[in-house]
Structures are given as structure tokens and as C-alpha cells.
Design an enzyme around this catalytic site. Sequence first.
Site, short mmCIF file in Angstrom:
data_model
loop_
_atom_site.label_atom_id
_atom_site.label_comp_id
_atom_site.label_asym_id
_atom_site.label_seq_id
_atom_site.Cartn_x
_atom_site.Cartn_y
_atom_site.Cartn_z
N ARG A 155 28.06 36.01 39.65
CA ARG A 155 28.79 34.92 40.37
C ARG A 155 27.92 34.42 41.57
NH1 ARG A 155 35.44 35.33 38.95
NH2 ARG A 155 35.06 34.62 37.04
N TYR A 157 29.35 28.70 33.59
CA TYR A 157 29.56 30.03 33.22
C TYR A 157 29.59 30.93 34.34
CZ TYR A 157 23.97 30.40 33.92
OH TYR A 157 22.67 30.41 34.49
N GLU A 158 29.83 31.90 33.95
CA GLU A 158 30.51 33.16 34.80
C GLU A 158 31.83 32.69 35.35
OE1 GLU A 158 29.16 35.50 34.11
OE2 GLU A 158 26.75 34.85 33.84
N GLY A 159 32.70 32.00 34.75
CA GLY A 159 33.91 31.57 35.17
C GLY A 159 33.53 29.97 35.69
#
Lengths: 598, 598
Positions: B295, B439-441
Site C-alpha cells: 500500500r 489495487y491493494e484495496g
Amino acid sequence: MAYTAPVRDYQFLFDKVFKIDGLTNLAGFGDASLDTVMQILDEAAKFAQDVIAPLNGPGDKQGCVLNADHSVTAPDGYKEAYQALIEAGWTSLSGSPDYGGQGLPHFVNMAFSEFLTGASSAFAMYPGLTEGAIAALTAGGTDAQKALYLPKLISGEWSGTMNLTEPHCGTDLGLLRTKAKDKGDGSYAITGQKIWISAGEHDFTGNICHLVLARAEGAPEGVKGISLFLVPKFIPDADGNPGERNSLHCAGLEHKMGIHGNSTCVMVYEEATGWLLGNLHEGLKIMFYMMNNARLGVGLQGLAIGHASYVAAAEFAKDRLQGRALTGPKSPDKPADSILVHPDVRRMLLESRSILESGRAFIAWVALQADLAHAAEDEKTREKASDYMALLTPVVKGYLTEKGLKVTQDSMQVHGGSGFTEHFPASQYMRDVRITLIYEGTNGIQALDLVGRKLPSKGGRSIMSFFAEIDAYVAEHENGPKTGKAPEFVTALKTTKAKLQDATMWLMQNGMTNPDKAAAASMDYLCLFGLTCLNYMWAMMAEAAQIEIDAGSDDPYYDTKLKVGRVFLERVLPEADSHLLKLKSGSEALMALADDQF
Amino acid sequence: MAYTAPVRDYQFLFDKVFKIDGLTNLAGFGDASLDTVMQILDEAAKFAQDVIAPLNGPGDKQGCVLNADHSVTAPDGYKEAYQALIEAGWTSLSGSPDYGGQGLPHFVNMAFSEFLTGASSAFAMYPGLTEGAIAALTAGGTDAQKALYLPKLISGEWSGTMNLTEPHCGTDLGLLRTKAKDKGDGSYAITGQKIWISAGEHDFTGNICHLVLARAEGAPEGVKGISLFLVPKFIPDADGNPGERNSLHCAGLEHKMGIHGNSTCVMVYEEATGWLLGNLHEGLKIMFYMMNNARLGVGLQGLAIGHASYVAAAEFAKDRLQGRALTGPKSPDKPADSILVHPDVRRMLLESRSILESGRAFIAWVALQADLAHAAEDEKTREKASDYMALLTPVVKGYLTEKGLKVTQDSMQVHGGSGFTEHFPASQYMRDVRITLIYEGTNGIQALDLVGRKLPSKGGRSIMSFFAEIDAYVAEHENGPKTGKAPEFVTALKTTKAKLQDATMWLMQNGMTNPDKAAAASMDYLCLFGLTCLNYMWAMMAEAAQIEIDAGSDDPYYDTKLKVGRVFLERVLPEADSHLLKLKSGSEALMALADDQF
């Protein structure tokens, strides 16, 4: 992920908000009863959804191809769809009956154009560019030119283009180099290169009428030496049929981020035969008829692509099961709830929708002004409508495209990772909409036009008239006979208009003495203006919806309308404050850096 | 349009703002004197600019190819560049010296990563994903696993991936179906399909270590039954060399809007041999070490691509001659002025830059916290740094990517029509940066993490500590010994922090009883938090610049810094007000619509 045309919204706008049945006494409005208009739009929706929308994704992937003989092949199905379009008469909706058009009001054509553009913006540009050519010919053509070209352009048998940009000259048309040499027989020989010519070459139509800005021999330098020429791909013969091939060709196609289905051409003119449109050296004046038409069309494009992307995102959100509502499972029988349970997903969808619904009202209202400018019975109404058209064109173009981009961004975000893949339409919508902030004058140019030309024009008559209209609306609804239907929208409108007036005063006090301050403030001013217009539309729509509810209607459309409107007030309108703060910060900080400090 | 790494900014940050030379007594900082760090970054800039940046545009156009034998071919030059990368030791900068790493602080690696990512984000993801695998192994691996894998991952000889998503399960990992069957010999047989696996297959490295979330037989349902497995492409033999080919393969490449140079794979595991990392059913815990690392990396990606796009836009603006300054010609000897004379062009460039320079400081400051969390001498500093890391990770990821997108949008807009063509890099930057919001949440998930987990964690200790730090800074600079160096930045910080505190109070009072309200407010809260952090960075940077100017420096860098900072205060910070207004509007309007009203 199918496209769905917003027919119900237009029905509401035309029936309950703008009440077009009350206008049928106006010249040209006779055939535009609500029933007729809605029948037309029902058919238009079917055409857009069934014939055009299926071409949109494949056209993006396939793109256009330039062949060795300089011809261009559009994506599969485009040519047939264009034939279907003109055979059904869709291109002639608002064309003049003097030249074979159906003579319907502009607001009908505007609604149709939203459907066509939402279904496929790249496709819709082929007939869209022709509308600009019609506007220019109508404004500047001789009777003979009109008689020769207008019927074929209105029917769609021929198409048109706009040729302005050259490699070294975009916004600054004064730099343009394309030359026009008087051949002494009433025609000119046009030589030069033009770039970014949308729909510049294709095989859909019997002829392509290029409207080309060029400089006649001996013309003054700068913008005062620019003339507009009509340069057809095939020179019409004595009967008006396409004859000899003109010496012009497409020399290349632009590789673009989006609108792949439209042929964006490099056009080369080598002593091509053309005819002057309007007066020598006064090409810009006529070009602006075409350009203003195109700018409204681009604003519409922002809205239309935004709507299409909202539809896809809402559908995705309903189907995507992922996680549980924070307040407890909503679909306990399923492995997960749909992502529609999440407030932040709803925030993105509903902010988008609150912008789209009021943006649609705004553009329909502006189209109605275009009609009133010609058809209204009294001079004063015509003048006011004409003033509004000029004032609001940069707001429609600039604000609806800024927000169109925001909507496509949020729609992609609703899709999560799927939105970034090309299996879903979100990416195409975002790539397609991005050009709308740029072409037909970047949004920065729109903002300068608004602040530098439109506001001070005629002693500020237009903006004063606009403020007076809103003041009257507020007064009538605050303490007048129409009080209380949608009071929070009226209160908000009063406040927002006060902010816009504050900003306008600031511009007058600061921008006159220092034009850099006006320019530095211009984009935030345009956005504040756009917010005010959308707030006005929401006030009218909320009132209309509440009247129906009070009259006992249980149509959920009205309830939904009020709920979406509330999201506008709470989640979009607060941007007004930051725009006002930013625009008042002046230009000093922006201008402080020397070039080499960048 | 060449990429230029922001070396000077890091020099300023490390020398004058964060004063790293004062930290060399800390464990692991001994080799990180300012001189050494800057020598490293000078070399890093050359490597990024000369070796990597030239691959970025071609790699976008060429993309990755899946071959019939399931191997993947990356764009031309990528493999050779990866070899050059690891041979120069760039992947091992912050790796543990116990496993062959150079042991330099994280902030050095963060600066290097910005350069590499700015030069080519698609390329930088290949070594970038490995960092996540290193984090997971460090956190959860056995001594034997660490000894076998870490040296090869740190050197870059092997690479790593993260396998979380399945077609029906992205954010909601509880739904995942990939299975792990205990083979009774310490290994598991992994079966399932994973999608969106960045750098999932390529031929750069001798082995690819897939970290795969899966459910062991008999595991509880939901997230409490998920374990993390290490599943290498080649099973290491007794000597730790790549041995037997594991039964896993890339079954497809995703067609994406951007980052075409990175292979985004569908990975299929068919009883592939894997080893448990950490405890059974506790895979998410270790996965989050990897995820938090990723993140921060994604936040950096937003910043890095934003910087690259700013550099291209500034260069374009200087070269593009078009129109004249509103206050009179600035280059009367040329046919037109550069577009840099226009306030609105400067607005776009300088807003961008004011975000980028403070965003860079923010991420460097957070990287410094990562170092302090391990290396600080006293427990209290370590604890505070660790709290900050947790609290600020969603802000770095969410806010820097939101703003990274805005910067690439404005950079494209500066280019005008050229920006929409693929001849200039603006389109690629925009297409590439767009994934960082997802992406990555998704950023919505980051906002929920911030509001729902990080704020209330440990009784709100982290946020109180953050507020106390800013209060102390303001007090020291308002009436304390450091008064007056950059007073407008301190005043602004005091005000912005008060708004964030107001929002935090509102969340505590409203979000506890109704989680929908917290969620509805979360994205605006995250943005307000981001603005506060950037304001804090600007206060520190402005103070540092003013100190140099007061001390007699005539380096124009410091003057520029203060001017850019002023643009931040005037043109970016006003967004705080609208975020505060929006977040306090609650969730009622958003939740009012039934599903079928969408």
C-alpha cells in the site's frame, strides 16, 4: 452492461419542468407536442440501444484503418449503422424544412444526440460534425451554396468536417499557414496541412464537405486574415452530384487514447478546389457559428458518456456480491451482500447521478434557449435567450465535461479491479470522455471565454439577466405564491447565486485592472457558475417532483428525484465554497515563478 | 519529454527538513550519512533516467505476450534492464544484512523506488512485488524458510508475487475458494485460480515465489480459515537451487487500460506444492505485512507517475508557442509566447507541483517512521513511529493516488490536443496511474480502514499522538523559539488541523452509533487527513527554506520552494472546507434509495 437511454428523464423535463406543451403556439413548435416528442424519443432510444450501442466496444478495440490509397475503413458495422441512421431520418430532426429537414425544436435533437452519443460517442461524431457544417453554411453560405449543400447535409447523404488546427497552431489560429489562392473563377486553390480532423475521411457518405480555415493571398497577418472555405472531397457537378475527386487526402490517422472508432485525420490539401464561405478575412465569425454548435455538442458528450458509465456502474454494483453491510447482512441467503450496501459506493453513484440529472436539465434548458432565440414571439425573450446561449455555452462545454470525467472516474472506481480491465466498458468511457475537456477549445479556453468575453459583453447584460431570473425564482418560491414545495433547494440556490455574484463582483473589481487575476480565477469561476446552473435546475426539478407527490402520484420516479437532489445539495454543492476561496486568491503566487523555475 | 528524477527535492528533505545526518547514531543508520545517501541517489537517478525510462513508452505499446507454453514474454529490453537492476544491487538497498542486504534505511529505498517507478511504473512492479514477499517471509517465515528464500529475493535473483484475488472475491477474502491439502510431509497441495497477479509470470528470474492465500482442509469458513502459502514456480532442490517445475501456470493475461508492460496474470494452481507461512488459519495477519508494504508502494506510485507527468507537462508548456500573454507579449521576437505565460496553465502546473513536493515529503517522512519503528533508541519513539505507520498507510495510499490521478489529468490538459494522442507520454501516465486508486484495496477500502480500524485502534492513541505533534509544532512556531519563519504556513496548519479534529470528533459522535455515517464520511475524511499531512510538510519545508534564505543563501531552490508552497495554501488547501461540509452531511440521503431505484 447494456446502454440504457434516459427517456424517462426527458419525459419529466419536457412534461413537468419545461412544460413544452405550453409552447406549441411558437413558430416551429407546432409539431412538437409532448406526445409526439416522446414517441420520437422512444424510437430514438431503441435505435441507440439496439443498433448503435452494440458497436461501441468492438469499435474501440478495432479502431480505424488508413489504407494505402488514403481511404479510411471505420470499424465493422459503422457504415451500415450510418445508413440506418440517415434512412430513419435521425440526422434531419432539427434541420430546416426549407432544405428537407423536419424542423423540430433543438431540444428534441439534443435529447436524441444524448442517446446516440451515450450509445457510442465515436460513432456519433460522424453525424455530429455535419451539424457544425450545417450551422456554418446556414450562417454564411450564399443561396446557391445553401441550395446545393444543405439538403444533402441535412439528410446525411453528405457529411461535414471542421478544419482548424495545424501542427504549430491550435488555440492560436492567428498562426495558421494554410493558403488559399484565388483562381479567378469564383473558386480558390487551398494548400496546407490540417490535423485532428474528426471524421475527416470515411466511406459512409457520397461526399465529405470540409470547412477549412485558410489565409487568402495578401491577407492581413493574424486572425484578421483568416477566411473560411468549403472544400468538398468530390467537386459537385452541374447537377449537384459528386463529380471530380478533389486534390485532398487523409495522410495519417492519429493514435489516440480514446474515441478509436472515429477517424481523426491528418488532412493534406494540395491546391484543392474550395469556395469562400461568407466574406473574405471574416472566416472566424462564421467558424464560431460552427464552433458554438460544436461546443454544446461536446458538453453533451461529457454528459452522455457520463450517463452511459453510470448505467454500467450501477448494474455492476447490483450484481457484485462482496462483503456485508456494516449494519448487518442485507441478503443473508446469499454468500455476500451486493456492494450497493456500502455508503461509499452509493456516494460515488449518487453524486454522479445528481450531476447527470441536473446536467441533462441544464443542457435541455440551454437547447430550449436556442429555440426561443429564434421562435419566441417577443423581441425581449428572443434577445434574452440569445444572450443566455452565448453566456452559457462555455459553461455547458467546460463544466459538463469536467463533471463527465469525474463521473466516469467514479464509475470505474465502483467496478474495482474489473474497471481497469478492458472486459468492462468503464475504461473505454473514461478514455473516450477525456477528449471532451480538450477539443473545441480546452476548458481553460472556455473559462477565459466566459470571463473575458461573455461576462463583459454588452455591458454585462447577460449575466445581469441571469441573476435577475434567479432572484425572481427565489422570490417567487421563498415568499411568493409557490412557497414551500422544495424549500431547501430554493434556500441553497439563493446562497449559491450569492456566491457566484460575489465572485462576479470580485472579477469586475480585480480582473479589469489585472487580466492575469481574471484568468487565474477563470476555471474556478466557471465551476462555480456550473454549480449555480445545476442548483437552479435542481430547484425546478424538485419543485416539479414535489407537486406531483402532493397531487397524489405514487410514481417512485418523483420520490427518487427528490432523494437524488438531496445528494446534490449535500455532496456536490459544498464545492462552491472552495471554488470561491480559490478564485479570490488572485494570480500573484501563480505568476511569481520565472520560466526556468518550472 | 525525458524523465527527470527529483534528486534535489530529496537532498533538501534529507538535509534541511528531516536532517538525517543527526540520525546516524541509530541502529542501521550508520552508513546513511547525507553524503552517502546523496551519492546513492545520484547514481539511482542516472540508472532510472538512462536505463529504465527509455523502456517505458515502448513497453506500453508492446505489452506482454502469453506464449503457447504458458510462458510470458515481457516487452523488449525489460529482461536486460532487470539484470542491470540486480547486478547494480538496487533491489537490496534496504534488505537485511543478515540475508545479504545493504541494510540502508527505508527512506533511502523509498527515494530510489520513486525514481524507478517514475521512470517506468510497469517495470518497477516486477521488483516491487518482491518487496512484499520479503516482508511476509520476514514476518512469518521459519528460520529455514528465511535462509532459503530471503537472500535470493533480496538480491533479486528470485522474485515474488501476491496471490489474493479470485474471480468472485476481491475485497471480500472470506469468500475465497483456493484449497490447500496437507500432504503430510510438511508441504501442501494448492489448487485454485487466482486473478490479477502482477508480475505473475516472466523470465527475468530463476524462480518466482508466489505467496498464495488458500483454505486448508477443514478450515473454518470466512476470513478465519485462510492461510498463507509459499508456492514457488520451481521447487528448490536440496541445495536451494530451482528444481522441479511446480504444477502452476499462467493461464491468461489481463487486457488492461494501462501498465501494459507488467504481466497481470491469471494463475492456475493444480495441486501445486506449497509451504505454510506462519500459523494455519492466520494467513491474513502475515498477508497484511505484505499488504501494508504494498500500500505504501502504491501511494508512492501515484506520486511517482504524477511527478513524471508534471515533468513532461512543464517541458511541453515551455516549448509550446501559442497566443500572447494577457498583459502583453513576453517573447515579442517569437511568433507567439510559450503557454507558460497563461495563468490557468500555471495553475495546473503549480497545483500539481505543490501536491507533489509535499506528497514526496510526506512519504519520505512515513518511510522515516518505518525506520524509527525499528531503530529508535527509546521504546516511546518506536511505539509512536509504529502507530504512525499504521495510521498513515491508508492516507498515503488513498490520498497520494487520488492526487496522483489529478496531477496526471492536469498534465494531460496542459498538453492540449497533443495530450490525448499517444505521441506524448501524458496518456500513458494517466492510464498507468489509474490502477493505483484501485489495487491493494480500493481507496474506498483505505478510507474504511482509516475510519473503522486505525482511528479507534488502541483507544485512539495514534490520532491523539498525531494531533499532539502538530499542536506542539504550532505552539513552538507560533509563540515559541522558532516563531516567524513561515508564519502563514503555521497559521494554516493550525486551522487545517482544527478542521480535521472537528471531523474526528464528528466521527466519534456519529460513526459509533451508526456505522453507515462513518462509512459515508470516510473518503472525505481521508482527503481532509491528507491535506493536513501535506500542510504539515509544507510548514516544515517552508521553515527550512526560509532559514536558508535568512542565512544568506541565494540558491533559487529555496525561493521557488516558498512560492510553490504559497500555491498550496491558496489553491489546494481550500478543499478542506468542502471535505468537512460533505463529511458532516451524514448517510441518510445516500442510504435513502432502494436498490431498484438505482
